[in-house]
Design a protein around this motif. Structure first.
Motif, PDB file in Angstrom:
ATOM      1  N   SER A 156      -4.865  -8.667   0.142  1.00 32.38           N
ATOM      2  CA  SER A 156      -4.257  -7.592  -0.610  1.00 32.38           C
ATOM      3  C   SER A 156      -6.044  -7.305  -0.977  1.00 32.38           C
ATOM      4  CB  SER A 156      -2.334  -8.016  -1.323  1.00 32.38           C
ATOM      5  OG  SER A 156      -3.083  -9.141  -2.053  1.00 32.38           O
ATOM      6  N   ASN A 157      -5.455  -6.494  -1.696  1.00 27.35           N
ATOM      7  CA  ASN A 157      -7.477  -6.277  -2.473  1.00 27.35           C
ATOM      8  C   ASN A 157      -8.155  -5.920  -1.443  1.00 27.35           C
ATOM      9  OD1 ASN A 157      -5.408  -5.398  -5.010  1.00 27.35           O
ATOM     10  ND2 ASN A 157      -5.218  -8.255  -5.237  1.00 27.35           N
ATOM     11  N   ILE A 158      -7.777  -5.213  -0.368  1.00 21.24           N
ATOM     12  CA  ILE A 158      -8.866  -4.769   0.250  1.00 21.24           C
ATOM     13  C   ILE A 158      -8.975  -3.729   0.633  1.00 21.24           C
ATOM     14  CG2 ILE A 158      -9.834  -5.525   3.113  1.00 21.24           C
ATOM     15  CD1 ILE A 158      -9.593  -8.035   2.215  1.00 21.24           C
ATOM     16  N   SER A 159     -10.130  -2.989   0.752  1.00 19.60           N
ATOM     17  CA  SER A 159     -10.594  -2.205   0.960  1.00 19.60           C
ATOM     18  C   SER A 159     -11.219  -1.297   2.169  1.00 19.60           C
ATOM     19  CB  SER A 159     -10.884  -1.034   0.075  1.00 19.60           C
ATOM     20  OG  SER A 159     -12.479  -1.591  -0.544  1.00 19.60           O
ATOM     21  N   ILE A 160     -10.598  -0.263   2.615  1.00 19.57           N
ATOM     22  CA  ILE A 160     -11.905   0.384   3.706  1.00 19.57           C
ATOM     23  C   ILE A 160     -11.869   2.261   3.519  1.00 19.57           C
ATOM     24  CG2 ILE A 160      -9.639   1.101   5.905  1.00 19.57           C
ATOM     25  CD1 ILE A 160     -11.887   0.428   7.527  1.00 19.57           C
ATOM     26  N   ALA A 161     -13.643   2.373   3.939  1.00 24.62           N
ATOM     27  CA  ALA A 161     -14.325   3.921   3.335  1.00 24.62           C
ATOM     28  C   ALA A 161     -12.937   5.380   3.561  1.00 24.62           C
ATOM     29  CB  ALA A 161     -15.885   3.849   3.270  1.00 24.62           C
ATOM     30  N   GLY A 162     -13.332   4.795   5.444  1.00 24.18           N
ATOM     31  CA  GLY A 162     -12.385   5.114   6.284  1.00 24.18           C
ATOM     32  C   GLY A 162     -12.267   5.186   7.611  1.00 24.18           C
ATOM     33  N   PRO A 163     -11.148   6.021   7.972  1.00 21.85           N
ATOM     34  CA  PRO A 163     -10.617   5.528   9.221  1.00 21.85           C
ATOM     35  C   PRO A 163     -11.764   5.254  10.493  1.00 21.85           C
ATOM     36  CG  PRO A 163     -10.141   8.510   9.098  1.00 21.85           C
ATOM     37  CD  PRO A 163     -10.706   7.509   7.510  1.00 21.85           C
ATOM     38  N   ASP A 166      -4.370   1.500   2.568  1.00 23.30           N
ATOM     39  CA  ASP A 166      -5.070   1.461   1.073  1.00 23.30           C
ATOM     40  C   ASP A 166      -5.208   0.513  -0.419  1.00 23.30           C
ATOM     41  OD1 ASP A 166      -2.279   2.444   0.098  1.00 23.30           O
ATOM     42  OD2 ASP A 166      -2.811   4.076  -0.720  1.00 23.30           O
ATOM     43  N   ALA A 167      -4.428  -0.907   0.484  1.00 23.01           N
ATOM     44  CA  ALA A 167      -4.026  -1.883  -0.747  1.00 23.01           C
ATOM     45  C   ALA A 167      -4.485  -3.175   0.277  1.00 23.01           C
ATOM     46  CB  ALA A 167      -2.805  -2.140  -1.421  1.00 23.01           C
ATOM     47  N   ALA A 168      -4.565  -3.025   1.609  1.00 27.02           N
ATOM     48  CA  ALA A 168      -4.346  -4.599   2.475  1.00 27.02           C
ATOM     49  C   ALA A 168      -4.555  -4.922   3.875  1.00 27.02           C
ATOM     50  CB  ALA A 168      -3.030  -4.630   2.158  1.00 27.02           C
ATOM     51  N   LEU A 169      -5.042  -5.570   4.244  1.00 28.79           N
ATOM     52  CA  LEU A 169      -5.352  -5.773   6.015  1.00 28.79           C
ATOM     53  C   LEU A 169      -4.718  -6.573   6.101  1.00 28.79           C
ATOM     54  CD1 LEU A 169      -7.431  -5.963   8.417  1.00 28.79           C
ATOM     55  CD2 LEU A 169      -7.887  -7.270   7.089  1.00 28.79           C
ATOM     56  N   TYR A 170      -4.120  -5.586   7.103  1.00 28.91           N
ATOM     57  CA  TYR A 170      -2.545  -6.599   8.205  1.00 28.91           C
ATOM     58  C   TYR A 170      -3.108  -7.158   9.874  1.00 28.91           C
ATOM     59  CZ  TYR A 170       1.181  -4.927   5.406  1.00 28.91           C
ATOM     60  OH  TYR A 170       2.045  -4.832   4.256  1.00 28.91           O
ATOM     61  N   GLY A 186       0.620  -1.100  -0.528  1.00 25.76           N
ATOM     62  CA  GLY A 186      -0.046   0.321   0.060  1.00 25.76           C
ATOM     63  C   GLY A 186       0.863   1.377   0.074  1.00 25.76           C
ATOM     64  N   SER A 187      -0.129   2.385  -0.102  1.00 25.72           N
ATOM     65  CA  SER A 187       0.832   3.778   0.027  1.00 25.72           C
ATOM     66  C   SER A 187       0.220   4.434   1.416  1.00 25.72           C
ATOM     67  CB  SER A 187       0.592   4.510  -0.807  1.00 25.72           C
ATOM     68  OG  SER A 187      -0.395   4.592  -1.208  1.00 25.72           O
ATOM     69  N   SER A 188      -0.154   4.245   2.196  1.00 26.91           N
ATOM     70  CA  SER A 188      -0.660   4.484   2.771  1.00 26.91           C
ATOM     71  C   SER A 188      -1.690   4.163   3.550  1.00 26.91           C
ATOM     72  CB  SER A 188      -1.059   6.023   3.075  1.00 26.91           C
ATOM     73  OG  SER A 188      -2.645   5.926   2.375  1.00 26.91           O
ATOM     74  N   ILE A 189      -1.509   4.334   5.218  1.00 29.69           N
ATOM     75  CA  ILE A 189      -2.251   3.410   6.808  1.00 29.69           C
ATOM     76  C   ILE A 189      -3.380   3.939   6.605  1.00 29.69           C
ATOM     77  CG2 ILE A 189      -2.352   2.907   9.146  1.00 29.69           C
ATOM     78  CD1 ILE A 189       0.533   2.327   9.199  1.00 29.69           C
ATOM     79  N   VAL A 190      -4.656   4.123   6.630  1.00 30.82           N
ATOM     80  CA  VAL A 190      -6.087   3.869   6.473  1.00 30.82           C
ATOM     81  C   VAL A 190      -6.842   3.754   8.144  1.00 30.82           C
ATOM     82  CG1 VAL A 190      -8.015   4.481   5.229  1.00 30.82           C
ATOM     83  CG2 VAL A 190      -6.303   4.405   4.009  1.00 30.82           C
ATOM     84  N   ALA A 191      -6.763   3.339   8.824  1.00 31.38           N
ATOM     85  CA  ALA A 191      -7.108   2.498   9.186  1.00 31.38           C
ATOM     86  C   ALA A 191      -6.924   1.621  10.150  1.00 31.38           C
ATOM     87  CB  ALA A 191      -8.755   2.189   9.243  1.00 31.38           C
ATOM     88  N   HIS A 192      -6.749   1.317  11.658  1.00 28.12           N
ATOM     89  CA  HIS A 192      -7.077   1.077  12.635  1.00 28.12           C
ATOM     90  C   HIS A 192      -7.888  -0.001  13.703  1.00 28.12           C
ATOM     91  CE1 HIS A 192      -6.070   3.289  15.730  1.00 28.12           C
ATOM     92  NE2 HIS A 192      -5.430   4.303  15.096  1.00 28.12           N
ATOM     93  N   GLN A 193      -7.944  -1.059  13.838  1.00 34.41           N
ATOM     94  CA  GLN A 193      -9.101  -1.300  15.279  1.00 34.41           C
ATOM     95  C   GLN A 193      -8.659  -2.746  15.925  1.00 34.41           C
ATOM     96  OE1 GLN A 193     -12.083  -0.990  15.144  1.00 34.41           O
ATOM     97  NE2 GLN A 193     -12.927  -1.774  16.222  1.00 34.41           N
ATOM     98  N   GLN A 194      -8.638  -1.616  17.033  1.00 32.78           N
ATOM     99  CA  GLN A 194      -8.202  -3.510  18.113  1.00 32.78           C
ATOM    100  C   GLN A 194      -9.232  -4.253  18.217  1.00 32.78           C
ATOM    101  OE1 GLN A 194      -5.457  -1.861  21.877  1.00 32.78           O
ATOM    102  NE2 GLN A 194      -7.615  -1.980  22.389  1.00 32.78           N
ATOM    103  N   THR A 195      -9.004  -5.288  18.383  1.00 29.08           N
ATOM    104  CA  THR A 195      -9.961  -6.340  19.091  1.00 29.08           C
ATOM    105  C   THR A 195      -9.479  -7.266  19.407  1.00 29.08           C
ATOM    106  OG1 THR A 195      -8.683  -7.869  17.199  1.00 29.08           O
ATOM    107  CG2 THR A 195     -10.159  -6.656  16.108  1.00 29.08           C
TER     108      THR A 195
END
Length: 192
Positions: free
Chosen positions: A100-107, A78-82, A60-69
């Motif tokens: 990869s190829n996973i999106s999220i609409a916003g933070p 903007d391109a993956a989920l880690y 990816g080129s930037s971090i968009v969001a994070h979620q503590q589980t």
């Protein structure tokens, strides 16, 4: 520290910064994650005697969001989920790409209910319960056919646990403020 997003890890007691700069460098790196020493928000310089450190995500080129589980921190670029999991010394945090190829609409477009994380992507809905899945949504064309993605950083989600619901609030195509929502009942698998 230039910060994009800040999180205090409840379980492992670290302060984490997503999209920041390297120590001594003034240039922002939108893919870099840094963390303080455990239980010491003032110590950011890595040393043998502490657990402060950093890690640069590669997809990816930037971090968009994070979620503590409950057992990990999910990090969307903007391109993956880690998956980010606390390992302890010497490595401190471990990172694994979940898809990869996973999106999220916003933070703020992700919510966790019943230990499952749900989120709104740029063109579909997803869930993560140990593996990433696309949610079947009969309203998908209605939702994503009339959406203003230029306002995606306003989009947000929340839970109504009394009714087993995840709500997403977003802007319709001709709006610059939130004027629509969609609801998913995760127990009955019903959209409205």
């Amino acid at each position: 520290i230039f910060q994009n997003y800040l999180l205090v890890s409840d379980i492992s007691r670290f302060v984490l910064v997503f999209g920041t700069n390297e120590i001594g460098v003034g240039t922002l790196d939108p893919m870099l994650i840094r963390w303080s020493d455990q239980e010491d928000y003032a110590t950011w310089t890595p040393a043998v005697t502490n657990q402060a450190g950093s890690y640069r995500l590669s997809t990816g080129s930037s971090i968009v969001a994070h979620q503590q589980t409950r057992q990990e921190i999910l990090v969307w670029t903007d391109a993956a989920l880690y998956s980010m999991q606390y390992l302890g010394p010497p490595f401190v945090w471990g990172f694994q790409i979940l898809g990869s190829n996973i999106s999220i609409a916003g933070p703020n477009a992700a919510s966790t209910a019943a230990n499952i994380t749900y989120w709104m992507g740029l063109d579909k809905f997803y869930m993560y319960s140990g593996r990433v899945e696309t949610l079947y949504c009969p309203l998908r064309q209605y939702n994503f056919g009339d959406i203003n993605l230029n306002q995606q950083y306003q989009f947000f989600s929340g839970t109504n646990e009394g009714y087993n619901e995840i709500w997403w609030f977003y802007c319709s195509a001709n709006s610059t403020s939130i004027d629509r929502y969609v609801i998913y009942n995760h127990l009955e698998k019903i959209w409205s």
